[in-house]
Each structure stands twice: as structure tokens, then as C-alpha cells.
Design a protein around this motif. Structure first.
Motif, PDB file in Angstrom:
ATOM      1  N   LEU A 114       0.919  -1.223  -0.033  1.00 27.01           N
ATOM      2  CA  LEU A 114       0.114   0.010   0.022  1.00 27.01           C
ATOM      3  C   LEU A 114       0.875   1.285  -0.102  1.00 27.01           C
ATOM      4  CD1 LEU A 114      -2.815  -0.840   2.702  1.00 27.01           C
ATOM      5  CD2 LEU A 114      -3.118  -1.029   0.085  1.00 27.01           C
ATOM      6  N   GLY A 115       2.178   1.318   0.235  1.00 25.80           N
ATOM      7  CA  GLY A 115       3.172   2.268   0.250  1.00 25.80           C
ATOM      8  C   GLY A 115       2.635   3.021   1.308  1.00 25.80           C
ATOM      9  N   VAL A 116       2.570   2.748   2.705  1.00 25.51           N
ATOM     10  CA  VAL A 116       2.241   3.353   3.942  1.00 25.51           C
ATOM     11  C   VAL A 116       3.170   2.758   4.949  1.00 25.51           C
ATOM     12  CG1 VAL A 116      -0.128   3.693   3.346  1.00 25.51           C
ATOM     13  CG2 VAL A 116       0.660   1.822   4.772  1.00 25.51           C
ATOM     14  N   ASN A 117       3.329   3.546   5.934  1.00 27.89           N
ATOM     15  CA  ASN A 117       3.970   3.306   7.121  1.00 27.89           C
ATOM     16  C   ASN A 117       3.386   2.849   8.414  1.00 27.89           C
ATOM     17  OD1 ASN A 117       6.513   4.112   5.413  1.00 27.89           O
ATOM     18  ND2 ASN A 117       5.613   6.326   6.080  1.00 27.89           N
ATOM     19  N   SER A 118       2.366   2.881   8.598  1.00 30.42           N
ATOM     20  CA  SER A 118       1.487   2.451   9.856  1.00 30.42           C
ATOM     21  C   SER A 118       0.363   1.738   9.542  1.00 30.42           C
ATOM     22  CB  SER A 118       1.455   3.788  10.684  1.00 30.42           C
ATOM     23  OG  SER A 118       0.372   4.350  10.236  1.00 30.42           O
ATOM     24  N   ARG A 119      -0.177   1.056  10.683  1.00 34.72           N
ATOM     25  CA  ARG A 119      -1.283   0.540  10.393  1.00 34.72           C
ATOM     26  C   ARG A 119      -2.526   1.529  10.316  1.00 34.72           C
ATOM     27  NH1 ARG A 119      -1.709  -4.594  14.582  1.00 34.72           N
ATOM     28  NH2 ARG A 119       0.083  -5.591  14.078  1.00 34.72           N
ATOM     29  N   LEU A 120      -2.581   2.623  11.130  1.00 34.90           N
ATOM     30  CA  LEU A 120      -3.622   3.604  10.708  1.00 34.90           C
ATOM     31  C   LEU A 120      -3.700   4.127   9.244  1.00 34.90           C
ATOM     32  CD1 LEU A 120      -5.771   5.232  11.895  1.00 34.90           C
ATOM     33  CD2 LEU A 120      -3.987   6.977  12.799  1.00 34.90           C
ATOM     34  N   GLN A 121      -2.496   4.214   8.856  1.00 36.78           N
ATOM     35  CA  GLN A 121      -2.358   4.955   7.447  1.00 36.78           C
ATOM     36  C   GLN A 121      -2.940   3.772   6.487  1.00 36.78           C
ATOM     37  OE1 GLN A 121       1.571   6.179   6.311  1.00 36.78           O
ATOM     38  NE2 GLN A 121       1.778   7.480   8.276  1.00 36.78           N
ATOM     39  N   ALA A 122      -2.662   2.417   6.947  1.00 34.84           N
ATOM     40  CA  ALA A 122      -3.024   1.265   6.141  1.00 34.84           C
ATOM     41  C   ALA A 122      -4.603   1.216   5.912  1.00 34.84           C
ATOM     42  CB  ALA A 122      -2.709  -0.134   6.564  1.00 34.84           C
ATOM     43  N   ALA A 123      -5.128   1.524   7.522  1.00 34.28           N
ATOM     44  CA  ALA A 123      -6.651   1.352   7.282  1.00 34.28           C
ATOM     45  C   ALA A 123      -7.215   2.644   6.619  1.00 34.28           C
ATOM     46  CB  ALA A 123      -6.884   1.497   9.074  1.00 34.28           C
ATOM     47  N   ALA A 124      -6.658   3.776   6.803  1.00 31.34           N
ATOM     48  CA  ALA A 124      -7.235   4.823   5.992  1.00 31.34           C
ATOM     49  C   ALA A 124      -7.067   4.472   4.644  1.00 31.34           C
ATOM     50  CB  ALA A 124      -6.467   6.180   6.493  1.00 31.34           C
ATOM     51  N   CYS A 125      -6.106   3.967   4.039  1.00 36.61           N
ATOM     52  CA  CYS A 125      -5.710   3.794   2.541  1.00 36.61           C
ATOM     53  C   CYS A 125      -6.799   2.950   2.171  1.00 36.61           C
ATOM     54  CB  CYS A 125      -4.513   3.186   2.429  1.00 36.61           C
ATOM     55  SG  CYS A 125      -4.115   2.782   0.729  1.00 36.61           S
ATOM     56  N   ALA A 126      -7.029   1.736   2.940  1.00 39.01           N
ATOM     57  CA  ALA A 126      -8.142   0.795   2.488  1.00 39.01           C
ATOM     58  C   ALA A 126      -9.638   1.291   2.611  1.00 39.01           C
ATOM     59  CB  ALA A 126      -8.077  -0.343   3.759  1.00 39.01           C
ATOM     60  N   VAL A 127      -9.794   2.216   3.439  1.00 37.46           N
ATOM     61  CA  VAL A 127     -11.398   2.948   3.506  1.00 37.46           C
ATOM     62  C   VAL A 127     -11.260   3.895   2.253  1.00 37.46           C
ATOM     63  CG1 VAL A 127     -12.832   4.226   4.687  1.00 37.46           C
ATOM     64  CG2 VAL A 127     -11.603   2.562   6.009  1.00 37.46           C
ATOM     65  N   SER A 128     -10.231   4.614   2.104  1.00 39.23           N
ATOM     66  CA  SER A 128     -10.272   5.661   0.903  1.00 39.23           C
ATOM     67  C   SER A 128     -10.483   4.945  -0.323  1.00 39.23           C
ATOM     68  CB  SER A 128      -8.844   6.499   0.991  1.00 39.23           C
ATOM     69  OG  SER A 128      -8.791   7.341   0.091  1.00 39.23           O
ATOM     70  N   HIS A 129      -9.925   3.794  -0.658  1.00 38.20           N
ATOM     71  CA  HIS A 129      -9.992   3.016  -1.840  1.00 38.20           C
ATOM     72  C   HIS A 129     -11.389   2.216  -1.829  1.00 38.20           C
ATOM     73  CE1 HIS A 129      -5.840   4.712  -2.264  1.00 38.20           C
ATOM     74  NE2 HIS A 129      -6.327   5.069  -3.604  1.00 38.20           N
ATOM     75  N   GLY A 130     -12.134   2.141  -0.864  1.00 41.31           N
ATOM     76  CA  GLY A 130     -13.200   1.202  -0.974  1.00 41.31           C
ATOM     77  C   GLY A 130     -12.883  -0.332  -0.608  1.00 41.31           C
ATOM     78  N   LEU A 131     -11.485  -0.658  -0.312  1.00 32.79           N
ATOM     79  CA  LEU A 131     -11.300  -1.861  -0.164  1.00 32.79           C
ATOM     80  C   LEU A 131     -12.015  -2.668   1.148  1.00 32.79           C
ATOM     81  CD1 LEU A 131      -7.445  -1.611  -0.418  1.00 32.79           C
ATOM     82  CD2 LEU A 131      -9.044  -2.137  -2.213  1.00 32.79           C
ATOM     83  N   VAL A 132     -12.088  -1.609   2.252  1.00 32.58           N
ATOM     84  CA  VAL A 132     -12.671  -2.316   3.270  1.00 32.58           C
ATOM     85  C   VAL A 132     -13.585  -1.273   4.022  1.00 32.58           C
ATOM     86  CG1 VAL A 132     -12.269  -3.221   5.593  1.00 32.58           C
ATOM     87  CG2 VAL A 132     -10.627  -3.671   3.899  1.00 32.58           C
ATOM     88  N   GLU A 133     -14.904  -1.236   4.328  1.00 34.53           N
ATOM     89  CA  GLU A 133     -15.634  -0.575   4.986  1.00 34.53           C
ATOM     90  C   GLU A 133     -15.317  -0.479   6.581  1.00 34.53           C
ATOM     91  OE1 GLU A 133     -18.011   1.643   4.035  1.00 34.53           O
ATOM     92  OE2 GLU A 133     -17.087   1.056   1.929  1.00 34.53           O
ATOM     93  N   PRO A 134     -15.379   0.542   7.085  1.00 34.96           N
ATOM     94  CA  PRO A 134     -15.001   0.823   8.347  1.00 34.96           C
ATOM     95  C   PRO A 134     -16.040   0.109   9.288  1.00 34.96           C
ATOM     96  CG  PRO A 134     -15.429   3.026   7.552  1.00 34.96           C
ATOM     97  CD  PRO A 134     -15.325   2.060   6.478  1.00 34.96           C
ATOM     98  N   THR A 135     -15.700  -0.452  10.402  1.00 34.69           N
ATOM     99  CA  THR A 135     -16.746  -0.775  11.555  1.00 34.69           C
ATOM    100  C   THR A 135     -17.000   0.071  12.244  1.00 34.69           C
ATOM    101  OG1 THR A 135     -15.013  -2.043  12.893  1.00 34.69           O
ATOM    102  CG2 THR A 135     -16.153  -3.332  10.995  1.00 34.69           C
ATOM    103  N   VAL A 136     -18.310   0.036  13.020  1.00 40.26           N
ATOM    104  CA  VAL A 136     -18.759   1.008  14.045  1.00 40.26           C
ATOM    105  C   VAL A 136     -18.346   0.346  15.254  1.00 40.26           C
ATOM    106  CG1 VAL A 136     -20.250   2.296  15.140  1.00 40.26           C
ATOM    107  CG2 VAL A 136     -20.263   2.279  12.498  1.00 40.26           C
TER     108      VAL A 136
END
Length: 207
Positions: free
Chosen positions: A185-207
Motif C-alpha cells: 500500500l506504500g504506507v508506514n503504519s497500521r492507521l495509514q493502512a486502514a485509512a488507505c483501505a477505506v479511501s479506496h473502498g477496499l474495506v468498510e470501517p466498522t462502528v
């Protein structure tokens, strides 16, 4: 350690944490105190509301102390929220959440998990760049099924041990998959990976 510009909030929050059995080693009313304090903390809870301080410098200061950073913020706009994510914080939470929710997030970080407020993550990636759909396809194709599963676990804020148990694999294998996901994903942290996943629609964030 608590850093918040509003003395009333910081002192009340510190009192509430102590009543719940947490050791509050220092309370600062200036975020710059994170770099200057001599107290040893496992978790630094920092208010990143406006005016926005030097996010990267504060995150670096916490990392040098060996502490995880839970960023509290009243921000709703995409730009400052994205800045928080890229600064390298370990958790992100709205100050509009309840006391019990914030305490639960602190305890998750202390246990080795993460906490990424799903509402704030959505706000941070509200404006998707042109070509998001095609980029999502490329990213999905680059990740193995196991890596996609790890990515879903990262978005949920699971700890390394929690992912290992949920996926039926070793902690070492989880770490290997996690690093592969970050690299692809070209990121440096888990939070950045999570944001990238949501940004590109790979994963929907859970509430």
C-alpha cells in the motif's frame, strides 16, 4: 500522560482515569509538553484540536518516549484528519465520544490493539481522488487473500495477537503479512493502512 489545552477537561479526565485504576504520570496544558515532560508513559493522550500543532514532531516525541499516541480531536474536515493519520499516531478518536468510549480506546492501545474512530476515518477520506475505483482494483489484485484478511483486521483495530487468534496463524506470520500489506500500500503504519483501505473502498470501517 495527558496533553490538552483546556485545563478543566484535562484535570477532570485525569481524575476519571485515576478513579478507574490508571496511573496518570503527567498532565500538560500545552501539546508541546509531550516532548518536554520527563514522565514515563505507555500511552500519550493528546488533544490535536485547532490551532493544529506540529503533528509529526509530536508523534516523533512520543515515539522517542516509547509511548503510543491516542489523538483526540474535534476536527471534522478531511485535511487535518488526514494530517493526523499521516503523522503516525496509533489511535484516532473524536472528543465528541463518551468518557467510557475514550477510556476503552486507551485500554485497547495499552493491550496492543488500535482504535480508529470510524466516523473520523470516513471524514478523512471523504474526498476521493479521481481514479479511485481503478486504483482499488490494482491494490486488490496486488494483495493476497490472506493479506486482504489482515487488512480487514487492521481496519477493525485488532491487535497482532487478536489477528493471529482470529485467523488461526502464528503471531510471526501475522507480522509478516502486515508488513507485506504496508509495503504494497506504500504506507508506514497500521492507521495509514486502514485509512488507505477505506479511501479506496477496499474495506468498510466498522462502528
Amino acid at each position: 500522560m495527558l496533553c490538552d489545552a483546556y485545563r478543566l477537561f484535562a484535570e477532570a479526565f485525569a481524575s476519571a482515569l485515576r478513579q478507574r485504576g490508571h496511573d496518570v504520570v503527567d498532565v500538560s496544558f500545552d501539546p508541546r509538553g509531550l516532548a518536554e515532560s520527563g514522565g514515563k508513559a505507555d500511552i500519550c493522550v493528546v488533544d490535536f484540536g485547532p490551532p493544529t500543532p506540529d503533528l509529526a514532531a509530536l508523534a516523533d516525541a512520543a515515539n522517542r518516549r516509547g509511548a503510543k499516541v491516542l489523538a483526540l480531536t474535534t476536527e471534522q474536515d478531511a485535511a487535518p484528519l488526514h494530517a493526523l493519520i499521516t503523522a503516525g499516531v496509533d489511535g484516532l478518536m473524536s472528543k465528541r465520544r463518551t468518557l467510557e468510549e475514550i477510556v476503552a480506546a486507551i485500554e485497547r492501545l495499552h493491550a496492543g490493539a488500535g482504535y480508529y474512530d470510524p466516523v473520523l476515518v470516513r471524514h478523512a477520506v471523504t474526498t476521493r481522488r479521481p481514479g479511485t475505483e481503478s486504483a482499488a482494483g490494482r491494490l486488490t489484485g496486488a494483495l493476497t487473500p490472506r493479506e486482504l484478511e489482515v487488512l480487514r483486521q487492521l481496519v477493525s483495530g485488532a491487535s497482532t495477537g487478536g489477528m493471529a487468534a482470529a485467523m488461526g496463524i502464528s503471531v510471526t506470520t501475522v507480522r509478516s503479512h502486515t508488513q507485506a500489506v504496508l509495503n504494497k500500500l506504500g504506507v508506514n503504519s497500521r492507521l495509514q493502512a486502514a485509512a488507505c483501505a477505506v479511501s479506496h473502498g477496499l474495506v468498510e470501517p466498522t462502528v
